[in-house]
Write a protein that holds these residues in place. Structure first.
Motif, PDB file in Angstrom:
ATOM      1  N   PHE A 213       0.841  -1.203   0.000  1.00  0.00           N
ATOM      2  CA  PHE A 213       0.000   0.000   0.000  1.00  0.00           C
ATOM      3  C   PHE A 213       0.870   1.245   0.000  1.00  0.00           C
ATOM      4  CE2 PHE A 213      -1.853   3.589   2.220  1.00  0.00           C
ATOM      5  CZ  PHE A 213      -3.151   3.676   1.763  1.00  0.00           C
ATOM      6  N   ARG A 214       1.931   1.192   0.779  1.00  0.00           N
ATOM      7  CA  ARG A 214       2.787   2.387   0.868  1.00  0.00           C
ATOM      8  C   ARG A 214       3.520   2.637  -0.451  1.00  0.00           C
ATOM      9  NH1 ARG A 214       4.671   1.533   7.213  1.00  0.00           N
ATOM     10  NH2 ARG A 214       2.533   1.622   8.005  1.00  0.00           N
ATOM     11  N   ASP A 215       3.782   1.578  -1.217  1.00  0.00           N
ATOM     12  CA  ASP A 215       4.291   1.786  -2.584  1.00  0.00           C
ATOM     13  C   ASP A 215       3.200   2.453  -3.416  1.00  0.00           C
ATOM     14  OD1 ASP A 215       6.488   0.324  -1.816  1.00  0.00           O
ATOM     15  OD2 ASP A 215       5.856  -1.525  -2.840  1.00  0.00           O
ATOM     16  N   ILE A 257     -11.405  -3.152  11.798  1.00  0.00           N
ATOM     17  CA  ILE A 257     -10.213  -3.834  12.303  1.00  0.00           C
ATOM     18  C   ILE A 257      -9.284  -4.035  11.112  1.00  0.00           C
ATOM     19  CG2 ILE A 257      -9.309  -6.025  13.214  1.00  0.00           C
ATOM     20  CD1 ILE A 257     -12.590  -4.953  14.470  1.00  0.00           C
ATOM     21  N   LYS A 258      -8.012  -3.803  11.334  1.00  0.00           N
ATOM     22  CA  LYS A 258      -7.066  -3.829  10.215  1.00  0.00           C
ATOM     23  C   LYS A 258      -5.674  -4.165  10.711  1.00  0.00           C
ATOM     24  CE  LYS A 258      -4.999  -0.615   7.057  1.00  0.00           C
ATOM     25  NZ  LYS A 258      -4.801   0.769   6.768  1.00  0.00           N
ATOM     26  N   PRO A 259      -4.957  -5.066  10.044  1.00  0.00           N
ATOM     27  CA  PRO A 259      -5.339  -5.956   8.947  1.00  0.00           C
ATOM     28  C   PRO A 259      -6.421  -6.959   9.373  1.00  0.00           C
ATOM     29  CG  PRO A 259      -2.940  -5.907   9.232  1.00  0.00           C
ATOM     30  CD  PRO A 259      -3.547  -5.244  10.434  1.00  0.00           C
ATOM     31  N   THR A 323     -11.507  -4.875   0.270  1.00  0.00           N
ATOM     32  CA  THR A 323     -10.571  -5.786  -0.381  1.00  0.00           C
ATOM     33  C   THR A 323     -10.279  -5.366  -1.818  1.00  0.00           C
ATOM     34  OG1 THR A 323     -10.145  -8.074  -1.060  1.00  0.00           O
ATOM     35  CG2 THR A 323     -12.460  -7.410  -0.965  1.00  0.00           C
ATOM     36  N   TYR A 324      -9.010  -5.541  -2.207  1.00  0.00           N
ATOM     37  CA  TYR A 324      -8.585  -5.239  -3.579  1.00  0.00           C
ATOM     38  C   TYR A 324      -9.168  -6.247  -4.567  1.00  0.00           C
ATOM     39  CZ  TYR A 324      -5.531  -2.259  -0.918  1.00  0.00           C
ATOM     40  OH  TYR A 324      -5.075  -1.303  -0.044  1.00  0.00           O
ATOM     41  N   TRP A 325      -9.722  -7.343  -4.057  1.00  0.00           N
ATOM     42  CA  TRP A 325     -10.338  -8.353  -4.924  1.00  0.00           C
ATOM     43  C   TRP A 325     -11.830  -8.111  -5.131  1.00  0.00           C
ATOM     44  CZ3 TRP A 325      -6.607 -11.031  -1.570  1.00  0.00           C
ATOM     45  CH2 TRP A 325      -5.580 -11.658  -2.266  1.00  0.00           C
TER      46      TRP A 325
END
Ligand code: PBG
Length: 334
Positions: A213-215, A257-259, A323-325
């Protein structure tokens, strides 16, 4: 349990075929409970691949609009926007400017989203500051720097005004700044936006799973780390409950809640403790890239692994999953 004995009881009876298994299942994943994170940058016609997150992109605003139309057609519940400004500075001014990247992105997103999908904005400064921390810094007598909690609260209020005026449907403060929900709620109420809900990243851990994510957001801290504001993974689970309790009292409508995968116990504890409060879980970038990388090598079945992971997050007690999915999942289950 003494009457539950073999051979009277055979657990396999209810697994006999697919219809029977589906009849007795309790955990479902559905597109309307998924939120897709999107990274937005300036420019035109840009779909810049993020190397550590295959199939994820930094999008220019015209591309963002296309993405949102697709998300609507797939029936997703929301998108959450992260802005990547051209100019970063010590305060993260771009986030507090009505012509900044996030304000532009929200306006554009809303113009295509209508009321068919929620346009959510991350409320934080790490993407906007040149030092990469989640708020303004101050010097301590020791010569070290730290995030100035209360000065950051004032900037969070400014950031949220910009987002509200741009038309955001929901705000999601993610900086783990003490009092952030309270300050944002007070601000929204004062300026006539008492209807905008807050989804707070209530229990957010200082996790190694945020690397990609930071990238993507170009938001790595230039020095130091986030350990003085994000939670210690080794802290008591009860500390997460305290964090959530504070946020709920301050006016959080949805807690996060994360991750997700390494913190299923926290999701479950929150579910048991805060009945009736919707719980979101962020299936973060590191969780994404691990499965992607293994799938690319042919070591794991991506679709099966993703559906199993999201099922586990649901079973732990999350109502909502970031989610990225999200788009893939909607396609797989439709
Ligand atoms: C902070 C923020 C982060 C993520 C979402 N919001 C990163 C961080 O704390 O450094 C990470 C999400 C992910 O890894 O997918 N604004």
């Amino acid at each position: 349990m003494s009457d539950y004995n073999f051979p009277t009881t055979r657990m396999r009876r209810l697994r006999y075929n697919r219809v029977l298994r589906d009849l007795v299942r309790e955990n479902f994943i559905s597109p309307e409970r998924l939120i897709l994170p999107l990274f937005v940058r300036t420019g035109n016609n840009i779909r810049q691949p993020i190397p550590s997150m295959p199939n994820q992109f930094q999008l220019s605003i015209d591309e963002l609009e296309k993405e949102i139309k697709e998300a609507v057609s797939l029936g997703l519940g929301g998108v959450i926007l992260f802005g990547i400004p051209d100019q970063k500075d010590a305060n993260g001014s771009d986030a507090m400017n009505q012509d900044g990247i996030i304000a532009q992105a929200i306006r554009a997103a809303k113009s295509v989203a209508g009321d068919d999908i929620l346009v959510i904005a991350d409320v934080c400064f790490c993407e906007y500051t040149d030092h990469g921390h989640c708020g303004v810094l101050r010097n301590l007598p020791s010569g070290q720097q730290e995030v100035d909690n209360d000065a950051t609260l004032e900037n969070l209020a400014r950031q949220v005004i910009i987002q509200a005026e741009a038309g955001v449907d929901m705000v999601a403060p993610s900086g783990m700044i003490d009092g952030m929900v309270w300050r944002i709620r007070k601000c929204l109420d004062n300026i006539g936006y008492s209807h905008i809900p807050i989804m707070s990243y209530s229990a957010k851990y200082a996790s190694s799973f945020y690397g990609p994510f930071r990238d993507a957001a170009e938001s790595s801290p230039k020095s130091g780390n986030r350990h003085s504001y994000q939670m210690n993974p080794a802290a008591s689970a009860k500390q997460a409950i305290r964090e959530i309790y504070l946020d709920v009292n301050e006016g959080a409508d949805i807690i996060m809640i994360k991750p997700a995968l390494a913190y299923l116990d926290i999701i479950k504890a929150a579910k048991d403790k805060f009945e009736g409060v919707p719980i979101a879980a962020y299936n973060v970038s590191g969780e994404y890239c691990m499965i992607k990388a293994a799938a690319e090598k042919g070591w794991i079945d991506e679709q099966a692994a993703v559906l199993e992971s999201l099922t586990a997050i649901t079973r732990a007690g999350a109502n909502i999953i970031l989610t990225y999915w999200a788009k893939d999942v909607a396609r797989w289950i439709n």
